[in-house]
Design a protein around this motif. Structure first.
Motif, PDB file in Angstrom:
ATOM      1  N   SER A   1      -0.285   0.210  -4.292  1.00 38.49           N
ATOM      2  CA  SER A   1      -1.708   0.535  -4.419  1.00 38.49           C
ATOM      3  C   SER A   1      -2.024   1.809  -3.642  1.00 38.49           C
ATOM      4  CB  SER A   1      -2.561  -0.617  -3.906  1.00 38.49           C
ATOM      5  OG  SER A   1      -2.325  -0.828  -2.533  1.00 38.49           O
TER       6      SER A   1
ATOM      7  N   PRO B   1       2.135   5.308  -5.536  1.00 38.05           N
ATOM      8  CA  PRO B   1       1.644   4.540  -6.691  1.00 38.05           C
ATOM      9  C   PRO B   1       2.524   4.733  -7.926  1.00 38.05           C
ATOM     10  CG  PRO B   1      -0.196   5.521  -5.544  1.00 38.05           C
ATOM     11  CD  PRO B   1       1.040   6.055  -4.881  1.00 38.05           C
TER      12      PRO B   1
ATOM     13  N   GLN C   1       0.836  -1.202   0.000  1.00 39.94           N
ATOM     14  CA  GLN C   1       0.000   0.000   0.000  1.00 39.94           C
ATOM     15  C   GLN C   1       0.869   1.249   0.000  1.00 39.94           C
ATOM     16  OE1 GLN C   1      -2.685  -0.337   3.357  1.00 39.94           O
ATOM     17  NE2 GLN C   1      -4.253  -1.258   2.051  1.00 39.94           N
TER      18      GLN C   1
ATOM     19  N   THR D   1       5.285   2.229  -8.932  1.00 36.85           N
ATOM     20  CA  THR D   1       4.949   0.938  -9.519  1.00 36.85           C
ATOM     21  C   THR D   1       5.719   0.712 -10.812  1.00 36.85           C
ATOM     22  OG1 THR D   1       2.741   0.889  -8.541  1.00 36.85           O
ATOM     23  CG2 THR D   1       3.094  -0.439 -10.528  1.00 36.85           C
TER      24      THR D   1
ATOM     25  N   THR E   1       4.453  -3.228  -7.010  1.00 35.34           N
ATOM     26  CA  THR E   1       3.162  -2.610  -7.248  1.00 35.34           C
ATOM     27  C   THR E   1       2.719  -1.895  -5.981  1.00 35.34           C
ATOM     28  OG1 THR E   1       2.550  -4.343  -8.811  1.00 35.34           O
ATOM     29  CG2 THR E   1       0.772  -2.967  -7.953  1.00 35.34           C
TER      30      THR E   1
END
Length: 122
Positions: A121, A87, A12, A90, A119
């Motif tokens: 989020s 983000p 996250q 990523t 990745t």
């Protein structure tokens, strides 16, 4: 020659990850190392580089203050500690080795790993 990245995954935003890159098949102490990343549809971009001694590092402006690169020559391994992830971080992250000093251009590196996916989020 082999460079194997590990430590990627899904995290996250504001989280942390630590990437590792294990090297073999060449004299690790003689090589500067770099981390690069490539997001879908974008060119491979510089993230960080470190000298063979580990006392000289350079970072892309986009990761400065959040990412930290280090190396352990006894273990033939480099690390990328990634904090406060966003983000936009990523991408597939690649490590690379260069026989001379640190560099920011991908084309100046001699060896590359296969990459590890990161990745982040929102």
């Amino acid at each position: 020659v082999k460079l194997v990245e590990s430590g990627g995954g899904l995290v996250q935003a504001a989280g942390s990850l630590r990437l590792s890159c294990a090297a073999s098949g060449f004299i690790f102490d003689d090589y500067a190392m770099g981390w690069f990343r490539q997001a879908p549809g974008k060119e491979r971009e510089f993230v960080a580089t470190i000298s063979w001694t580990g006392d000289n590092t350079k970072y892309a402006d986009s990761v400065k203050g959040r990412f930290s690169m280090s190396r352990d020559n006894a273990k033939n391994t480099v690390y990328l500690q990634m904090n406060s992830l966003k983000p936009e971080d990523t991408a597939v992250y690649y490590c690379a080795a260069r026989r001379v000093g640190p560099a920011t251009m991908p084309g100046r590196y001699d060896y590359w790993g296969q990459g590890t996916q990161v990745t982040v989020s929102s």
